[in-house]
Design a protein around this motif. Sequence first.
Motif, PDB file in Angstrom:
ATOM      1  N   THR A  25       0.824  -1.211   0.000  1.00 22.33           N
ATOM      2  CA  THR A  25       0.000   0.000   0.000  1.00 22.33           C
ATOM      3  C   THR A  25       0.857   1.259   0.000  1.00 22.33           C
ATOM      4  OG1 THR A  25      -0.108  -0.201   2.400  1.00 22.33           O
ATOM      5  CG2 THR A  25      -1.975  -1.082   1.136  1.00 22.33           C
ATOM      6  N   ASP A  26       2.174   1.129   0.242  1.00 22.50           N
ATOM      7  CA  ASP A  26       3.059   2.295   0.193  1.00 22.50           C
ATOM      8  C   ASP A  26       3.218   2.741  -1.255  1.00 22.50           C
ATOM      9  OD1 ASP A  26       3.515   1.839   2.894  1.00 22.50           O
ATOM     10  OD2 ASP A  26       5.705   1.999   2.735  1.00 22.50           O
ATOM     11  N   SER A  27       3.180   4.045  -1.467  1.00 22.09           N
ATOM     12  CA  SER A  27       3.557   4.550  -2.777  1.00 22.09           C
ATOM     13  C   SER A  27       5.078   4.480  -2.862  1.00 22.09           C
ATOM     14  CB  SER A  27       3.057   5.981  -2.953  1.00 22.09           C
ATOM     15  OG  SER A  27       1.650   5.962  -3.147  1.00 22.09           O
ATOM     16  N   LEU A  28       5.596   4.486  -4.074  1.00 24.66           N
ATOM     17  CA  LEU A  28       7.038   4.386  -4.292  1.00 24.66           C
ATOM     18  C   LEU A  28       7.516   5.616  -5.043  1.00 24.66           C
ATOM     19  CD1 LEU A  28       7.152   0.681  -5.508  1.00 24.66           C
ATOM     20  CD2 LEU A  28       7.988   1.527  -3.314  1.00 24.66           C
ATOM     21  N   ALA A  29       8.792   5.969  -4.843  1.00 28.56           N
ATOM     22  CA  ALA A  29       9.345   7.125  -5.549  1.00 28.56           C
ATOM     23  C   ALA A  29      10.793   6.862  -5.923  1.00 28.56           C
ATOM     24  CB  ALA A  29       9.267   8.366  -4.661  1.00 28.56           C
ATOM     25  N   ARG A  71      -0.572   1.855  -9.858  1.00 25.51           N
ATOM     26  CA  ARG A  71      -0.408   0.404  -9.942  1.00 25.51           C
ATOM     27  C   ARG A  71      -1.079  -0.218  -8.723  1.00 25.51           C
ATOM     28  NH1 ARG A  71       0.381   1.504 -14.483  1.00 25.51           N
ATOM     29  NH2 ARG A  71       2.207   1.040 -15.771  1.00 25.51           N
ATOM     30  N   GLU A  72      -2.148  -0.995  -8.962  1.00 28.61           N
ATOM     31  CA  GLU A  72      -2.931  -1.634  -7.905  1.00 28.61           C
ATOM     32  C   GLU A  72      -3.329  -0.600  -6.856  1.00 28.61           C
ATOM     33  OE1 GLU A  72      -0.855  -5.209  -6.676  1.00 28.61           O
ATOM     34  OE2 GLU A  72      -0.474  -5.686  -8.783  1.00 28.61           O
ATOM     35  N   ASN A  73      -2.900  -0.788  -5.588  1.00 24.96           N
ATOM     36  CA  ASN A  73      -3.348   0.105  -4.504  1.00 24.96           C
ATOM     37  C   ASN A  73      -2.417   1.277  -4.250  1.00 24.96           C
ATOM     38  OD1 ASN A  73      -5.404  -1.730  -4.063  1.00 24.96           O
ATOM     39  ND2 ASN A  73      -4.171  -2.915  -2.626  1.00 24.96           N
ATOM     40  N   ARG A  74      -1.533   1.588  -5.184  1.00 26.48           N
ATOM     41  CA  ARG A  74      -0.564   2.643  -4.896  1.00 26.48           C
ATOM     42  C   ARG A  74      -0.154   3.415  -6.127  1.00 26.48           C
ATOM     43  NH1 ARG A  74       4.446  -0.964  -3.023  1.00 26.48           N
ATOM     44  NH2 ARG A  74       4.705  -2.339  -4.784  1.00 26.48           N
ATOM     45  N   TYR A  75       0.523   4.531  -5.846  1.00 29.49           N
ATOM     46  CA  TYR A  75       1.109   5.344  -6.903  1.00 29.49           C
ATOM     47  C   TYR A  75       2.599   5.071  -6.963  1.00 29.49           C
ATOM     48  CZ  TYR A  75      -3.260   7.939  -6.894  1.00 29.49           C
ATOM     49  OH  TYR A  75      -4.584   8.277  -6.977  1.00 29.49           O
ATOM     50  N   VAL A  76       3.143   5.148  -8.171  1.00 33.01           N
ATOM     51  CA  VAL A  76       4.587   5.059  -8.352  1.00 33.01           C
ATOM     52  C   VAL A  76       5.013   6.404  -8.928  1.00 33.01           C
ATOM     53  CG1 VAL A  76       6.493   3.775  -9.375  1.00 33.01           C
ATOM     54  CG2 VAL A  76       4.362   2.582  -8.798  1.00 33.01           C
ATOM     55  N   TYR A  77       5.868   7.106  -8.157  1.00 32.22           N
ATOM     56  CA  TYR A  77       6.297   8.456  -8.520  1.00 32.22           C
ATOM     57  C   TYR A  77       7.649   8.421  -9.217  1.00 32.22           C
ATOM     58  CZ  TYR A  77       2.545  10.093  -5.509  1.00 32.22           C
ATOM     59  OH  TYR A  77       1.313  10.324  -4.942  1.00 32.22           O
ATOM     60  N   TYR A  78       7.710   9.105 -10.337  1.00 30.18           N
ATOM     61  CA  TYR A  78       8.931   9.231 -11.127  1.00 30.18           C
ATOM     62  C   TYR A  78       9.330  10.703 -11.091  1.00 30.18           C
ATOM     63  CZ  TYR A  78       7.743   4.550 -12.700  1.00 30.18           C
ATOM     64  OH  TYR A  78       7.448   3.211 -12.731  1.00 30.18           O
ATOM     65  N   LEU A  79      10.268  11.026 -10.210  1.00 31.47           N
ATOM     66  CA  LEU A  79      10.707  12.405 -10.044  1.00 31.47           C
ATOM     67  C   LEU A  79      11.607  12.766 -11.225  1.00 31.47           C
ATOM     68  CD1 LEU A  79      11.665  11.923  -6.310  1.00 31.47           C
ATOM     69  CD2 LEU A  79       9.686  13.207  -7.109  1.00 31.47           C
ATOM     70  N   ILE A  80      11.185  13.753 -12.013  1.00 29.47           N
ATOM     71  CA  ILE A  80      11.954  14.143 -13.198  1.00 29.47           C
ATOM     72  C   ILE A  80      12.989  15.184 -12.753  1.00 29.47           C
ATOM     73  CG2 ILE A  80      11.854  14.984 -15.571  1.00 29.47           C
ATOM     74  CD1 ILE A  80      10.069  12.515 -15.154  1.00 29.47           C
ATOM     75  N   THR A  81      14.240  14.724 -12.617  1.00 31.15           N
ATOM     76  CA  THR A  81      15.264  15.598 -12.027  1.00 31.15           C
ATOM     77  C   THR A  81      16.349  16.031 -13.003  1.00 31.15           C
ATOM     78  OG1 THR A  81      16.525  13.668 -11.294  1.00 31.15           O
ATOM     79  CG2 THR A  81      14.931  14.609  -9.730  1.00 31.15           C
ATOM     80  N   LYS A  82      16.287  15.524 -14.233  1.00 27.67           N
ATOM     81  CA  LYS A  82      17.312  15.887 -15.216  1.00 27.67           C
ATOM     82  C   LYS A  82      16.757  15.650 -16.612  1.00 27.67           C
ATOM     83  CE  LYS A  82      19.263  11.316 -14.497  1.00 27.67           C
ATOM     84  NZ  LYS A  82      20.390  10.546 -13.986  1.00 27.67           N
ATOM     85  N   ASN A  83      17.422  16.233 -17.606  1.00 29.65           N
ATOM     86  CA  ASN A  83      16.928  16.167 -18.972  1.00 29.65           C
ATOM     87  C   ASN A  83      17.181  14.814 -19.623  1.00 29.65           C
ATOM     88  OD1 ASN A  83      17.391  16.923 -22.128  1.00 29.65           O
ATOM     89  ND2 ASN A  83      15.783  18.134 -21.160  1.00 29.65           N
ATOM     90  N   ARG A  84      18.412  14.342 -19.589  1.00 33.48           N
ATOM     91  CA  ARG A  84      18.779  13.075 -20.222  1.00 33.48           C
ATOM     92  C   ARG A  84      19.357  12.148 -19.173  1.00 33.48           C
ATOM     93  NH1 ARG A  84      20.006  13.189 -25.639  1.00 33.48           N
ATOM     94  NH2 ARG A  84      19.743  10.935 -25.421  1.00 33.48           N
ATOM     95  N   TYR A  85      19.265  10.864 -19.407  1.00 31.36           N
ATOM     96  CA  TYR A  85      19.679   9.874 -18.408  1.00 31.36           C
ATOM     97  C   TYR A  85      21.132  10.008 -17.988  1.00 31.36           C
ATOM     98  CZ  TYR A  85      21.856   7.076 -22.105  1.00 31.36           C
ATOM     99  OH  TYR A  85      22.642   6.647 -23.128  1.00 31.36           O
TER     100      TYR A  85
END
Length: 150
Positions: A25-29, A71-85
């Motif tokens: 149930t924890d969201s992920l980041a 995803r199911e019971n939680r959110y998955v957070y994708y912090l956009i911190t830079k332009n290219r990998y």
Amino acid sequence: MANAPSAEGGRISYVQGDLFSCPGTDSLAHCISEDCHMSAGIASIFNKKFGGVQELLEQQKKIGEVAVLKRENRYVYYLITKNRYFHKPTYDNLRKSLEAMKFHCLKHGVSHISMPRIGCGLDRLNWSKVSTMLEEVFEDTDIKITVYTL
């Protein structure tokens, strides 16, 4: 495997172990680049577990924002911190992404987030600065953050 509460009332707790063993149930980041290129580090594991690269790209999020998958019971957070990998993030961009994630959490009733030491693996940010930033960004909320280290 002991939880060590943080100095400021336990907003952030630390767990030694696998991030993906956290409660379902924890969201992920975690942090990614604007190009959603997730082929190295923990991002590659997020990619394998949750997929959704096209879904993330379609959100057209920019640096300092957050892309989100449900995803199911939680959110998955994708912090956009830079332009290219292959770029490195700045603390300012990380803070903006954390603020965007906090806004989403408050709007959607998220109370627990589990994450790695964001920005401190391949991105090489300093954890003491990042953890202080996490405390500051979330200090006015009831959101609990659990940081996992292997």
